[in-house]
Structure formats: structure tokens, C-alpha cells
Design a protein around this motif. Structure first.
Motif, short mmCIF file in Angstrom:
data_model
loop_
_atom_site.label_atom_id
_atom_site.label_comp_id
_atom_site.label_asym_id
_atom_site.label_seq_id
_atom_site.Cartn_x
_atom_site.Cartn_y
_atom_site.Cartn_z
N GLN A 1 3.52 1.02 -11.40
CA GLN A 1 3.35 1.27 -9.98
C GLN A 1 2.32 0.30 -9.40
O GLN A 1 1.32 -0.01 -10.05
CB GLN A 1 2.88 2.71 -9.72
CG GLN A 1 2.94 3.03 -8.23
CD GLN A 1 1.78 3.85 -7.72
OE1 GLN A 1 0.72 3.91 -8.34
NE2 GLN A 1 1.97 4.47 -6.59
N GLY A 2 2.56 -0.14 -8.18
CA GLY A 2 1.62 -1.03 -7.49
C GLY A 2 0.45 -0.25 -6.94
O GLY A 2 0.22 -0.19 -5.73
N ASP A 3 -0.31 0.35 -7.84
CA ASP A 3 -1.39 1.26 -7.44
C ASP A 3 -2.53 0.56 -6.71
O ASP A 3 -3.09 1.11 -5.77
CB ASP A 3 -1.92 2.06 -8.63
CG ASP A 3 -2.48 1.19 -9.74
OD1 ASP A 3 -1.87 0.14 -10.05
OD2 ASP A 3 -3.52 1.57 -10.31
N GLY A 4 -2.85 -0.66 -7.11
CA GLY A 4 -3.93 -1.39 -6.43
C GLY A 4 -3.56 -1.71 -5.00
O GLY A 4 -4.34 -1.50 -4.06
N THR A 5 -2.35 -2.22 -4.81
CA THR A 5 -1.88 -2.54 -3.47
C THR A 5 -1.79 -1.27 -2.62
O THR A 5 -2.20 -1.27 -1.45
CB THR A 5 -0.49 -3.22 -3.54
OG1 THR A 5 -0.59 -4.36 -4.40
CG2 THR A 5 -0.01 -3.65 -2.18
N THR B 1 3.89 -0.64 1.95
CA THR B 1 3.90 -0.88 0.51
C THR B 1 5.10 -0.16 -0.11
O THR B 1 5.32 1.02 0.12
CB THR B 1 2.59 -0.41 -0.15
OG1 THR B 1 2.35 0.96 0.17
CG2 THR B 1 1.41 -1.24 0.35
N PHE B 2 5.86 -0.93 -0.91
CA PHE B 2 7.06 -0.42 -1.58
C PHE B 2 6.95 -0.78 -3.06
O PHE B 2 6.86 -1.94 -3.41
CB PHE B 2 8.31 -1.05 -0.95
CG PHE B 2 9.58 -0.89 -1.74
CD1 PHE B 2 9.88 0.26 -2.44
CD2 PHE B 2 10.51 -1.91 -1.76
CE1 PHE B 2 11.07 0.39 -3.16
CE2 PHE B 2 11.71 -1.80 -2.46
CZ PHE B 2 11.98 -0.64 -3.17
N SER B 3 6.93 0.25 -3.90
CA SER B 3 6.85 0.05 -5.34
C SER B 3 8.01 0.77 -6.01
O SER B 3 8.23 1.96 -5.78
CB SER B 3 5.53 0.61 -5.87
OG SER B 3 5.45 0.50 -7.28
N MET B 4 8.75 0.02 -6.83
CA MET B 4 9.81 0.61 -7.64
C MET B 4 9.43 0.33 -9.08
O MET B 4 9.29 -0.83 -9.48
CB MET B 4 11.16 -0.02 -7.29
CG MET B 4 12.33 0.75 -7.85
SD MET B 4 13.93 0.20 -7.19
CE MET B 4 14.36 -1.02 -8.42
N HIS B 5 9.25 1.38 -9.87
CA HIS B 5 8.63 1.25 -11.18
C HIS B 5 9.12 2.36 -12.12
O HIS B 5 9.72 3.32 -11.67
CB HIS B 5 7.11 1.34 -11.04
CG HIS B 5 6.70 2.55 -10.24
ND1 HIS B 5 6.59 2.53 -8.87
CD2 HIS B 5 6.43 3.82 -10.61
CE1 HIS B 5 6.25 3.73 -8.43
NE2 HIS B 5 6.15 4.54 -9.47
N ASP C 1 3.67 3.56 0.61
CA ASP C 1 4.52 4.03 1.70
C ASP C 1 5.88 4.47 1.15
O ASP C 1 6.47 5.42 1.64
CB ASP C 1 4.70 2.93 2.75
CG ASP C 1 3.39 2.65 3.48
OD1 ASP C 1 2.89 3.57 4.16
OD2 ASP C 1 2.87 1.54 3.34
N LEU C 2 6.35 3.76 0.13
CA LEU C 2 7.58 4.17 -0.56
C LEU C 2 7.40 3.91 -2.05
O LEU C 2 7.24 2.76 -2.47
CB LEU C 2 8.80 3.39 -0.04
CG LEU C 2 10.12 3.68 -0.74
CD1 LEU C 2 10.49 5.16 -0.64
CD2 LEU C 2 11.23 2.80 -0.19
N ASP C 3 7.41 4.97 -2.82
CA ASP C 3 7.37 4.89 -4.28
C ASP C 3 8.71 5.36 -4.82
O ASP C 3 9.17 6.46 -4.48
CB ASP C 3 6.28 5.80 -4.86
CG ASP C 3 4.90 5.20 -4.73
OD1 ASP C 3 4.70 4.08 -5.24
OD2 ASP C 3 4.03 5.84 -4.11
N VAL C 4 9.33 4.53 -5.65
CA VAL C 4 10.57 4.91 -6.31
C VAL C 4 10.28 4.88 -7.81
O VAL C 4 10.13 3.80 -8.40
CB VAL C 4 11.72 3.95 -5.95
CG1 VAL C 4 12.98 4.35 -6.70
CG2 VAL C 4 11.96 3.95 -4.45
N ALA C 5 10.15 6.06 -8.40
CA ALA C 5 9.85 6.18 -9.82
C ALA C 5 11.16 6.31 -10.59
O ALA C 5 11.90 7.28 -10.41
CB ALA C 5 8.95 7.39 -10.07
#
Length: 113
Positions: free
Chosen positions: A7-11, A23-27, A40-44
Motif C-alpha cells: 500500500q502507498g501508505d507514505g503518500t 491518492t490511488f493505491s492498488m496492492h 482516497d482509493l485503496d484497492v486491496a
């Protein structure tokens, strides 16, 4: 757009609450950090997701983000630890899948203007 296996946790933490940045993280949800920040959008993704599911998920969410947020600039973290041979990554993306991912992100962003 953070497509590293983590996940782009720092950003997410840096830009939390900033209306000018999306912020959009797909992880892989099962990877470090175990205590996630809020993007703003996390896709786990589940462990062992392969090319087709990964790319379909990306295509859906990236199009939505670009349509709804209409960014002036896109910064792309193109992590390769999603590769199937990365023993710590827990995803199963082939070399071809990584190429297709990168091509899709660049092509979609360019077409969005």
C-alpha cells in the motif's frame, strides 16, 4: 497511482485531507504495512491474483479515478514486486502482465488529456 505490491501508505499519509491530490493505491492486502493508511482509493487485492483479474481491476478503477478527479498530473509508482517470481509479493503477475499494466496506465492517462 501507486501499483506497488505494498500500500502507498507514505503518500496516503502525506496527502491525507488535501483536496488537490487524489491518492490511488492498488496492492496486495496481505502485505506490509499491516496497519494501512487511508488513501482516497485503496484497492486491496487477495493473495495470488493473476494477470487477468489484476488488469481488469486496474482498468475499472483507473478509468473511474481519471473521469471523476480529472487530474492535471499523474504520478505513477510502477512497482515490479507484483511479479510472480517475487517470493514476498504474494501476487502472480507475469512479465507480460506487468508490460500490459504499464502500457494501460500510460495510454489511459494520455488519452484522458
Amino acid at each position: 497511482v501507486d501499483l506497488d505490491v505494498h500500500q502507498g501508505d507514505g503518500t496516503a499519509s502525506i496527502f491525507l485531507g488535501d483536496p488537490k491530490v487524489f491518492t490511488f493505491s492498488m496492492h496486495c492486502g496481505a502485505n506490509f504495512p499491516f496497519r494501512k493508511q487511508t488513501s482516497d482509493l485503496d484497492v486491496a487485492l487477495e493473495k495470488f491474483v493473476g494477470d487477468e483479474e489484476y488488469l481488469a481491476t486496474l482498468e475499472h478503477h483507473l478509468a473511474q479515478v481519471l473521469r471523476d478527479f480529472m487530474p492535471d498530473l499523474v504520478i505513477y509508482d510502477a512497482g515490479v514486486d507484483i511479479w510472480q517470481g517475487d517470493k514476498l509479493g504474494h501476487l502472480c503477475i507475469t512479465n507480460s502482465g506487468i508490460f500490459r499494466r504499464d502500457y494501460h496506465v500510460i495510454d489511459t492517462c494520455c488519452k484522458a488529456g
